[in-house]
Design an enzyme around this catalytic site. Sequence first.
Site, PDB file in Angstrom:
ATOM      1  N   LYS A 161      -4.873  -3.012  -0.631  1.00 51.71           N
ATOM      2  CA  LYS A 161      -4.734  -2.330   0.664  1.00 51.71           C
ATOM      3  C   LYS A 161      -3.799  -1.124   0.536  1.00 51.71           C
ATOM      4  O   LYS A 161      -4.076  -0.042   1.060  1.00 51.71           O
ATOM      5  CB  LYS A 161      -4.212  -3.312   1.730  1.00 51.71           C
ATOM      6  CG  LYS A 161      -5.266  -4.337   2.155  1.00 51.71           C
ATOM      7  CD  LYS A 161      -4.709  -5.483   2.989  1.00 51.71           C
ATOM      8  CE  LYS A 161      -5.808  -6.517   3.247  1.00 51.71           C
ATOM      9  NZ  LYS A 161      -5.343  -7.710   3.972  1.00 51.71           N
ATOM     10  N   ASP A 204      -5.359  -5.556  12.554  1.00 57.45           N
ATOM     11  CA  ASP A 204      -6.155  -6.722  12.160  1.00 57.45           C
ATOM     12  C   ASP A 204      -6.963  -7.263  13.347  1.00 57.45           C
ATOM     13  O   ASP A 204      -7.811  -8.133  13.168  1.00 57.45           O
ATOM     14  CB  ASP A 204      -5.215  -7.855  11.716  1.00 57.45           C
ATOM     15  CG  ASP A 204      -5.263  -8.087  10.222  1.00 57.45           C
ATOM     16  OD1 ASP A 204      -6.251  -7.700   9.589  1.00 57.45           O
ATOM     17  OD2 ASP A 204      -4.293  -8.669   9.703  1.00 57.45           O
ATOM     18  N   GLN A 206       0.083 -10.311   6.331  1.00 59.06           N
ATOM     19  CA  GLN A 206      -0.904 -10.938   5.451  1.00 59.06           C
ATOM     20  C   GLN A 206      -0.908 -12.459   5.654  1.00 59.06           C
ATOM     21  O   GLN A 206       0.143 -13.102   5.645  1.00 59.06           O
ATOM     22  CB  GLN A 206      -0.593 -10.575   3.989  1.00 59.06           C
ATOM     23  CG  GLN A 206      -1.634 -11.049   2.994  1.00 59.06           C
ATOM     24  CD  GLN A 206      -3.005 -10.374   3.142  1.00 59.06           C
ATOM     25  OE1 GLN A 206      -3.104  -9.231   3.594  1.00 59.06           O
ATOM     26  NE2 GLN A 206      -4.057 -11.067   2.768  1.00 59.06           N
TER      27      GLN A 206
HETATM   28  N1  GUN Z   1      -5.913 -12.909   4.638  1.00 62.05           N
HETATM   29  C1  GUN Z   1      -7.204 -12.863   4.214  1.00 62.05           C
HETATM   30  N2  GUN Z   1      -7.874 -11.897   4.875  1.00 62.05           N
HETATM   31  C2  GUN Z   1      -7.008 -11.323   5.722  1.00 62.05           C
HETATM   32  C3  GUN Z   1      -7.117 -10.265   6.678  1.00 62.05           C
HETATM   33  O1  GUN Z   1      -8.168  -9.644   6.886  1.00 62.05           O
HETATM   34  N3  GUN Z   1      -5.981  -9.971   7.363  1.00 62.05           N
HETATM   35  C4  GUN Z   1      -4.832 -10.653   7.170  1.00 62.05           C
HETATM   36  N4  GUN Z   1      -3.776 -10.288   7.895  1.00 62.05           N
HETATM   37  N5  GUN Z   1      -4.693 -11.627   6.292  1.00 62.05           N
HETATM   38  C5  GUN Z   1      -5.772 -11.957   5.579  1.00 62.05           C
END
Ligand code: GUN
Length: 300
Positions: free
Chosen positions: A65, A132, A109
């Site tokens: 990311k 998100d 995350q």
């Molecule tokens: N963990 C796995 N996929 C995601 C996501 O799209 N966003 C977040 N915040 N955590 C994750």
Amino acid sequence: MDSSTLSAASKSVDKIIDGKAIAQTVKNELAVEVAEASQGKSRKPGLAVVLVGENPASKAYVKSKIAACKAVGIESFLIEMAADVAAEAVAETVKKLNQDQAVDGILVQLPLPNHISSATILALIDPAKDVDGLTAVNAGLLMQGASGLFPCTPLGVMRLLEQHKVSLKGKQAVVVGRSHLVGKPLAMMLLQKDATVTICHSKTANLPEVCRQADILVAACGQAEMVKGDWVKPGAVVIDVGINRVESADGKGRLVGDVAYDQAFANASLITPVPGGVGPMTVAMLLSNTLRSYIVSMKQ
Ligand code: GUN
């Protein structure tokens, strides 16, 4: 290879939805949009990522990311916290990021360590920075068919379908999985595009039969190769959201989706591979959400 074998080979390649290539196209477009939107402005768009603990998969996702932000000109701020950090400290971090003028998007995350309630932490995120799409405000806006910031993986799936001009109106869409991050929001997005949507889960009766009704079959259940080839109606579009590491015969790990790909391939008209299908789109849509949030913030 004679010409008939050649055309059969290229036809089967045509079935594969190349998420990596489509994500690259989206990122190229975003790089231009970021440059245009930030021209003459005091700052660039900014994404803050909060990573708690040492989960190797989470670390790898966060790394990709951050790298993707850099590639399109978005500033990133990584906040790493120890696995045994107090929940209050994570909460304070989120509150500080809400107030930080340089931050347009906040991503905590997941999963968080067991002693921290993700629902409590996510509820603290300013909905305007919720890239998100996990706050109740944004989930509610999606439910209402209004505009808001929506979860990245479902947005990525919708973009893949759009790119391949998959018509959704009046079609049967079956989503296997009911998570807040994927299954539920994706079902709402498909509904918004006039599909008839069925959400399945671990308690669904006759799951293979329900899947066989699908014109668009989405597997987001987190179980390696659970969706079998004969669950796929001939001609269906198959979207595999799963990423599971399994041990292969040579003892090395390999990544597989929630769909038994080789079996499903034969029946599908279009199918996403794992890796290289939905995964890269999640990151691209995160960047897109961050840019959207920046544009709104700079207008105020
Ligand atoms: N963990 C796995 N996929 C995601 C996501 O799209 N966003 C977040 N915040 N955590 C994750």
